[in-house]
Design a protein around this motif. Structure first.
Motif, mmCIF file in Angstrom:
data_model
loop_
_atom_site.group_PDB
_atom_site.id
_atom_site.type_symbol
_atom_site.label_atom_id
_atom_site.label_comp_id
_atom_site.label_asym_id
_atom_site.label_seq_id
_atom_site.Cartn_x
_atom_site.Cartn_y
_atom_site.Cartn_z
ATOM 1 N N LEU A 139 -48.529 -24.090 -11.923
ATOM 2 C CA LEU A 139 -47.682 -24.318 -12.860
ATOM 3 C C LEU A 139 -46.409 -24.223 -12.058
ATOM 4 N N THR A 140 -45.029 -24.400 -12.385
ATOM 5 C CA THR A 140 -43.402 -24.544 -11.298
ATOM 6 C C THR A 140 -43.433 -23.480 -11.776
ATOM 7 N N GLY A 141 -42.482 -23.211 -10.558
ATOM 8 C CA GLY A 141 -41.557 -22.271 -10.353
ATOM 9 C C GLY A 141 -41.214 -21.346 -11.569
ATOM 10 N N HIS A 168 -42.363 -10.911 -17.626
ATOM 11 C CA HIS A 168 -43.005 -10.740 -18.887
ATOM 12 C C HIS A 168 -44.055 -9.555 -18.163
ATOM 13 N N ALA A 169 -45.288 -9.678 -17.026
ATOM 14 C CA ALA A 169 -46.308 -9.575 -16.764
ATOM 15 C C ALA A 169 -45.208 -8.228 -15.550
ATOM 16 N N ASP A 228 -40.537 -22.023 -4.464
ATOM 17 C CA ASP A 228 -39.858 -23.289 -5.871
ATOM 18 C C ASP A 228 -39.783 -21.299 -7.092
ATOM 19 N N LEU A 229 -39.312 -20.324 -6.396
ATOM 20 C CA LEU A 229 -38.973 -19.109 -7.632
ATOM 21 C C LEU A 229 -37.939 -18.971 -6.530
ATOM 22 N N ARG A 237 -33.523 -14.452 -5.839
ATOM 23 C CA ARG A 237 -32.513 -13.852 -6.506
ATOM 24 C C ARG A 237 -32.429 -12.459 -7.487
ATOM 25 N N GLY A 238 -33.876 -12.884 -7.889
ATOM 26 C CA GLY A 238 -34.128 -10.659 -8.011
ATOM 27 C C GLY A 238 -33.912 -10.985 -9.451
ATOM 28 N N GLU A 239 -34.603 -11.961 -10.599
ATOM 29 C CA GLU A 239 -34.275 -12.290 -12.005
ATOM 30 C C GLU A 239 -35.425 -13.621 -12.395
ATOM 31 N N PRO A 240 -36.614 -13.000 -11.914
ATOM 32 C CA PRO A 240 -36.867 -11.443 -12.790
ATOM 33 C C PRO A 240 -36.349 -10.833 -11.446
#
Lengths: 79, 594
Positions: free
Chosen positions: B97-99, B108-109, B123-124, B129-132
């Motif tokens: 999956l994409t970042g 969600h989890a 890619d995350l 940055r802390g979001e999520p």
């Protein structure tokens, strides 16, 4: 090697492997469609390229790469 | 094999396996043509114990979630073992999956810890940055010069050195769990719509492990080649729970290029592997190419031998016989290969028969994430390429609202059926009724109890690569087109006669604005389609003036729309978006997917 030369080389290699006419292949075309290949065959092409240019490219660098120009970009970063 | 009956959780089962099989090889990793790592069960236990301590220090305890975004590799198994020892819940996400898609699911989890690797970490951006907010991220394979934010740490540092003192026993204190407690949250879709996180319990897995190994047991000495992603239900069961519970060896390959997969099959002593139909197709292509290279005489000879072998082994596989008759071909796929398990999408029966005639049984199974792993599987008594097999022990299967041809919707009841979708009682109620799971698949049972699948009633498309595609996920890419309305559907859903199972392609149905220029519209669609991942691209476009039937809440009624379109148009009336590419299946992503 300029970008255009690199792309021409990639097209020539792809044409040889998949017995296609290089004249029908373009830099910005989706090579999956123009060569009629699936992702397995595309990865076999990668191995040809690695041998030709004597580099090793991790598979994850190829995610989302669908055109010869993008492929040349990935390759150029390693040359 | 360790019988699961006396265990309450996966952590308990693993703890015993790590001790009982301590001198056996747990996992082997190849990088291209080199074997780069081999861990015994004892080694794996040590690593898991050290990681479990880091999890403990991060406050991970019973019921807390630990997400994993990794390609298949030994540390995937280490992370799973560690979190189950801590009584935590695994959230394995698809590394393809994409970042941003992964971040939606992480949001969600809400995991306490994320274990990932550099290729995905890049890619995350949001997580960085802390979001999520993920309190702790452990990153594998980070280049030495790369820097990490305060809430992230190098995995290798967290684990500590292999020879760290004070770890004479492989197992740390186990956090107990009950059978009914959640073990995993597995996302089956929802990258743009509502995330669907299937909550699967320890009981689901322990029961599935029991019933599956009863039909197809693994043993010490078996080498299971794990090439399907471990977040996927099949590999999670076969390449983790099943293999480790039985003392077998899991084999990973860093590069999933066909030649390196073949190399491991030939040199790595592989005895069993799970594949999706697209991989099976690639194997068949390789074998046929090798045959062609040998010239027509050899080709005919092998064909004759394959026919002979097929006839001699029709009722039951006789591997010794097949190996003698067809040695050169067996060596191509690996001299020790005894079983190919194929699931994830519909399998071409001719292809399955091709392999069976060569003496390599292809076991076809059927399952869905909502039912843990598999519901039916072929037991090879006798080989049946036309069916997805008989139900496993403990599975009740009903075909409801069947038509005169016996085809109806498949409902199942089993201890392997999931607890529901995470935080989504509405979607859960749609598929779980009185303990029965509505699969959304259409099929019929034959007199011998074999299930035959004919298609899907659910609004989902399964590609040859085993990827699930939800039309809504593709439709968003075409928002703002010069049209009154549009919908994405499987071409075969509109014209079943034009469909071939396993090679489903996407059809974009467009009702253009009155003054729209069809050529310009088509060009725009083509451009937007090309920007999508390959497996989500549109194959055909249908222009129509049929008004879309909609529900009160304005959702497209997809069944009635398909019927209306079928009445108004022929399959030949749609426009192929790209020029035809013969023999290219609907999905090309399966090399490293689903």
């Amino acid at each position: 090697m300029t970008e255009d030369q690199l792309i021409a080389k990639l097209i020539a290699l792809a044409a040889t492997r998949f017995k296609a006419d290089p004249a029908g292949l373009e830099a910005d075309q989706d090579f999956f469609a123009s060569l009629g290949i699936d992702s397995f065959q595309a990865m076999e092409l990668m191995t040809d390229l690695e041998e030709e240019f004597d580099v090793e490219i991790p598979d994850y660098e190829l995610q989302g790469v669908t055109t010869f120009r993008a492929l040349a970009g990935v390759l150029a970063a390693r040359l | 094999m360790i019988p699961p009956e006396r265990y309450a959780s996966l952590g308990e089962l693993l703890q015993d396996a790590l001790v009982q099989f301590k001198t056996e090889t747990a996992v082997i990793e190849w990088s291209r043509k080199k074997k780069v790592l081999e861990l015994s069960y004892r080694d794996l236990g040590f690593r898991a114990a050290r990681l479990a301590r880091r999890f403990e220090a991060a406050g991970v305890g019973a019921g807390d979630r630990v997400a994993i975004i990794l390609q298949n590799q030994p540390d995937y198994l280490v992370a799973l073992a560690a979190l189950f020892l801590r009584g935590a819940v695994a959230v394995p996400l698809d590394y393809k999956l994409t970042g941003p898609e992964q971040e939606t699911l992480l949001g969600h989890a809400k995991p306490k810890v994320l274990v990932t690797e550099y290729a995905s970490w890049r890619d995350l951006g949001g997580v960085q940055r802390g979001e999520p907010a993920v309190p702790l991220t452990l990153v594998l394979h980070l280049p030495p010069t790369a820097e990490l934010p305060g809430h992230a740490e190098r995995y290798e540092d967290a684990l500590g050195a292999d020879d760290a003192p004070g770890l004479e026993t492989p197992a740390p204190r186990l956090v107990p769990r009950r059978r009914s407690d959640p073990a995993t949250i597995v996302y089956s879709s929802g990258t743009s719509g509502a995330p669907k996180g299937c909550v699967l319990t320890h009981d689901n897995y322990l029961e599935q492990y029991r019933t599956l190994t009863k039909v197809h047991p693994l043993a010490v000495g078996d080498r299971y080649f794990s090439i399907l992603p471990t977040n996927h239900a099949i590999d999670f069961m076969c390449g983790f729970v099943g293999a480790l519970g039985c003392g077998a060896t899991v084999v990973h390959q860093k590069s999933l290029r066909p030649e390196f997969i073949r190399h491991v099959m030939q040199k790595g002593g592989i005895t069993i592997m799970t594949v999706v139909p697209l991989i099976l197709e690639a194997f068949e292509r390789t074998l046929r190419e090798r045959l062609e290279e040998r010239g027509p005489t050899a080709e005919h000879a092998v064909e004759a031998l394959a026919r002979l072998n097929g006839a001699l082994t029709r009722d039951v596989p006789r591997r010794w016989l097949s190996k003698r008759l067809l040695k050169p071909l067996h060596d191509q796929l690996g001299p020790d290969l005894r079983l190919l398990i194929c699931g994830g999408a519909f399998v071409d029966r001719d292809r399955a028969a091709f392999f069976y005639d060569l003496g390599i049984p292809v076991v076809i199974g059927y399952g869905l994430t909502e039912a843990c792993t598999v519901l039916t599987v072929n037991d090879l008594k006798p080989f049946r390429p036309d069916s997805v097999g008989r139900v496993l022990e403990g599975v009740e299967l009903e075909v409801r609202s069947a038509g005169p041809d016996g085809v109806g919707e498949v409902w199942v009841k089993s201890r392997t059926v999931f607890a529901g979708y995470l935080d989504d009682p509405e979607q859960t109620a749609e598929v779980l009724r009185d303990g029965w799971l509505r699969t959304g698949d259409l099929g019929r049972l034959d007199p011998s109890g074999h299930l035959h699948l004919v298609g899907r009633s659910k609004n989902m498309i399964v590609t040859a690569g085993g990827k699930n595609i939800y039309p809504e996920d593709v439709e968003v890419a075409f928002e703002g087109l010069a049209c009154e309305e549009l919908a994405v559907t499987a071409k075969g859903f509109v014209w079943p006669a034009a469909a071939r199972l396993g090679t489903e392609t996407l059809l974009l149905v467009v009702r253009p604005e009155a003054d729209a220029d069809p050529d310009a519209l088509l060009a725009e669609i083509r451009m937007r389609s090309r920007r999508l991942p390959e497996h989500k691209r549109i194959a055909d476009v249908l222009f129509t003036d049929v008004e879309f039937p909609r529900t009160a809440s304005m959702k497209v009624k997809r069944g009635p729309l398909a019927e209306a379109l079928r009445g108004a148009h022929e399959a030949a009336g749609s426009v192929a978006l790209e020029r035809p590419t013969p023999e290219v299946p609907a999905a090309r992503e399966a090399a490293t997917a689903p």
